[in-house]
Design an enzyme around this catalytic site. Structure first.
Site, PDB file in Angstrom:
ATOM      1  N   CYS A  27       0.805  -1.222   0.000  1.00 43.35           N
ATOM      2  CA  CYS A  27       0.000   0.000   0.000  1.00 43.35           C
ATOM      3  C   CYS A  27       0.835   1.267   0.000  1.00 43.35           C
ATOM      4  CB  CYS A  27      -0.939  -0.012   1.197  1.00 43.35           C
ATOM      5  SG  CYS A  27      -1.800  -1.582   1.390  1.00 43.35           S
ATOM      6  N   LYS A  55     -10.135   7.171   1.595  1.00 41.39           N
ATOM      7  CA  LYS A  55     -10.584   5.798   1.356  1.00 41.39           C
ATOM      8  C   LYS A  55     -12.048   5.579   1.738  1.00 41.39           C
ATOM      9  CE  LYS A  55      -6.019   3.595   1.710  1.00 41.39           C
ATOM     10  NZ  LYS A  55      -5.168   4.723   2.098  1.00 41.39           N
ATOM     11  N   GLU A  99      -2.313   4.917  13.615  1.00 43.51           N
ATOM     12  CA  GLU A  99      -2.034   6.126  12.842  1.00 43.51           C
ATOM     13  C   GLU A  99      -2.535   7.372  13.573  1.00 43.51           C
ATOM     14  OE1 GLU A  99      -2.369   8.042   8.372  1.00 43.51           O
ATOM     15  OE2 GLU A  99      -3.693   6.357   8.893  1.00 43.51           O
ATOM     16  N   PHE A 129       1.565  -3.464   3.946  1.00 51.20           N
ATOM     17  CA  PHE A 129       1.960  -4.797   4.384  1.00 51.20           C
ATOM     18  C   PHE A 129       3.464  -4.968   4.153  1.00 51.20           C
ATOM     19  CE2 PHE A 129      -2.197  -7.477   3.952  1.00 51.20           C
ATOM     20  CZ  PHE A 129      -2.771  -6.718   4.954  1.00 51.20           C
ATOM     21  N   HIS A 158      -9.829   1.306  -0.913  1.00 52.26           N
ATOM     22  CA  HIS A 158      -8.382   1.126  -0.779  1.00 52.26           C
ATOM     23  C   HIS A 158      -7.832   0.531  -2.072  1.00 52.26           C
ATOM     24  CE1 HIS A 158      -4.484   0.572   0.656  1.00 52.26           C
ATOM     25  NE2 HIS A 158      -4.687  -0.163   1.735  1.00 52.26           N
ATOM     26  N   HIS A 178      -3.484   7.716   5.917  1.00 47.40           N
ATOM     27  CA  HIS A 178      -3.606   6.412   5.256  1.00 47.40           C
ATOM     28  C   HIS A 178      -5.009   5.872   5.485  1.00 47.40           C
ATOM     29  CE1 HIS A 178      -2.243   2.735   3.428  1.00 47.40           C
ATOM     30  NE2 HIS A 178      -2.444   2.033   4.525  1.00 47.40           N
TER      31      HIS A 178
END
Length: 407
Positions: free
Chosen positions: A162, A331, A313, A395, A336, A302
């Site tokens: 991502c 998002k 976050e 990830f 996403h 994010h």
């Protein structure tokens, strides 16, 4: 002395919000989610995603080559064409050896892989396409964009989950500051809403399961968030050396002033529980930009809508930026888009600065008790943003932060 930055002179976007940057911007500002049931996913535990609108008209200029491209390359080319036009560049006139391309992706051409695996199973090896690999390899969107524009400088595919799209901008900035290029087409693309990809994320427990109301399923920072929503998208930004942009009188939308990157080295999929890597990346980016944390007026988070990720976050933002800059997360509207997400959100951050408007976080009914940041709620907020941060975490423990300032 002000650290060197690079100019953002063009933006191209293809998202579930629309084809083109204006369509995407208007949808993001509306705060209306785009997730809907997908026929391809009809018999799966999660049967919805965020899908780009029909491409027929946008593909018309590419009709001679569109047939041989995976969808992730198709939408990358559409976004790149818009970005180049927005930057008022003429590929016939530029110094092609000084033009680079770097595009991130998480999966590459998984639509092609899915279709050709079915063909192998059902019809045998003789009918597997000879274009299987040229359509599916992760570097091919970058290669096809370079081919489309005759760009002869360096080209690269960043594959950091991502964070891929954001890392593409980091690489592009490095090339420009090192003097390898005058212009770089940089961004990300993803078209991975295939049954296998969706099932894989579902098995990880990463996806929202709100089949009864898909449009409100993606809920960044909401108390009832339960996972992210898969999406496809492409975003390309034209980056230039500041001197090159000035010399040709280019319209400068923003300056990419600094970048920071780190790795958690903690877990294959879970973020570091204290957000240590994200903090390092944010602080590095601010240092690289030569600014203090208090100068940050806005954060494009994010914000995936996962319970753990959003908690960490939010804590990082509130600890590192305690003065409370405005925070949004696109998002909630666009889903996403994995390897494209960092580039999409960088583009939205630049548009936020240009329009002096911060889009709201969609589907945010009630912020979680573990979230103490200044989230933009319900409707767009008028705000002049002089310095903004865009976060991307992936990830594998990849953390990338971009800092933009107004030109």
């Amino acid at each position: 002395m002000t650290p060197p930055g690079v100019a953002v002179t063009g933006i191209g976007l293809v998202t579930a919000g629309g084809i083109g940057r204006e369509a995407t911007w208007q949808r993001v500002c509306s705060g209306a989610g785009t997730a809907a049931p997908s026929p391809e996913l009809h018999d799966l535990p999660v049967d919805f995603c965020c899908t780009v609108p029909p491409l027929d008209q946008a593909l018309a200029p590419l009709r001679r080559k569109a047939w041989r491209l995976d969808r992730c390359a198709q939408i990358a080319l559409i976004a790149a064409r818009e970005a180049v036009a927005d930057a008022a560049l003429d590929p016939a006139a530029w110094d092609a050896a000084r033009v680079g391309v770097v595009l991130g992706t998480g999966f590459g051409g998984t639509g092609t892989l899915w279709a050709q695996q079915a063909r192998l199973r059902d019809k045998g090896p003789e009918l597997v396409s000879a274009l299987l690999h040229p359509r599916s390899m992760a570097n091919m969107p970058a290669g096809e964009v370079a081919l489309e524009f005759g760009a002869l400088g360096p080209s690269l595919a960043t594959v950091t989950a991502c964070a891929s799209g954001a890392d593409a901008l980091v690489a592009a900035r490095g090339w420009l500051l090192a003097g390898l290029c005058d212009i770089v087409l940089a961004g990300g693309t993803e078209a991975g809403n295939t049954p296998l990809n969706v099932v894989g994320f579902h098995q990880l427990g990463a996806l929202s399961g709100r089949r009864d109301d898909p449009a409100s399923a993606s809920r960044p920072f909401d108390a009832d968030r339960d996972g992210f929503v898969m999406a496809e998208a492409a975003a390309v930004l034209v980056l230039e050396r500041a001197g090159h942009a000035r010399a040709r009188g280019a319209p400068v939308r923003a300056v990419l002033a600094g970048c920071g990157a780190s790795t958690d080295a903690h877990h294959p999929t879970a973020p570091h529980p204290g957000g240590a890597g994200a903090r390092r990346a944010l602080r590095q980016a601010l240092t690289a930009a030569g600014v203090s944390s208090r100068e940050v007026g806005h954060v494009n988070a994010h914000g995936t809508g996962t319970p753990l990720g959003d908690t960490i976050e939010a804590r990082v933002i509130s600890d590192c930026l305690p003065h409370g800059p405005s925070v949004t997360a696109t998002k909630g509207v666009l889903g996403h888009s994995l390897g494209a997400a960092g580039a999409v959100e960088a583009a939205v951050t630049v548009l936020t600065m240009q329009h002096a408007v911060v889009p709201p976080v969609a589907n945010l009914r009630r912020a979680g008790p573990d979230v103490s940041v200044d989230l933009v709620l319900d409707e767009p907020r008028r705000q002049q943003v002089d310095l903004a941060v865009s976060n991307s975490f992936g990830f594998g423990g990849h953390n990338t932060v971009l800092v933009f300032h107004r030109p």
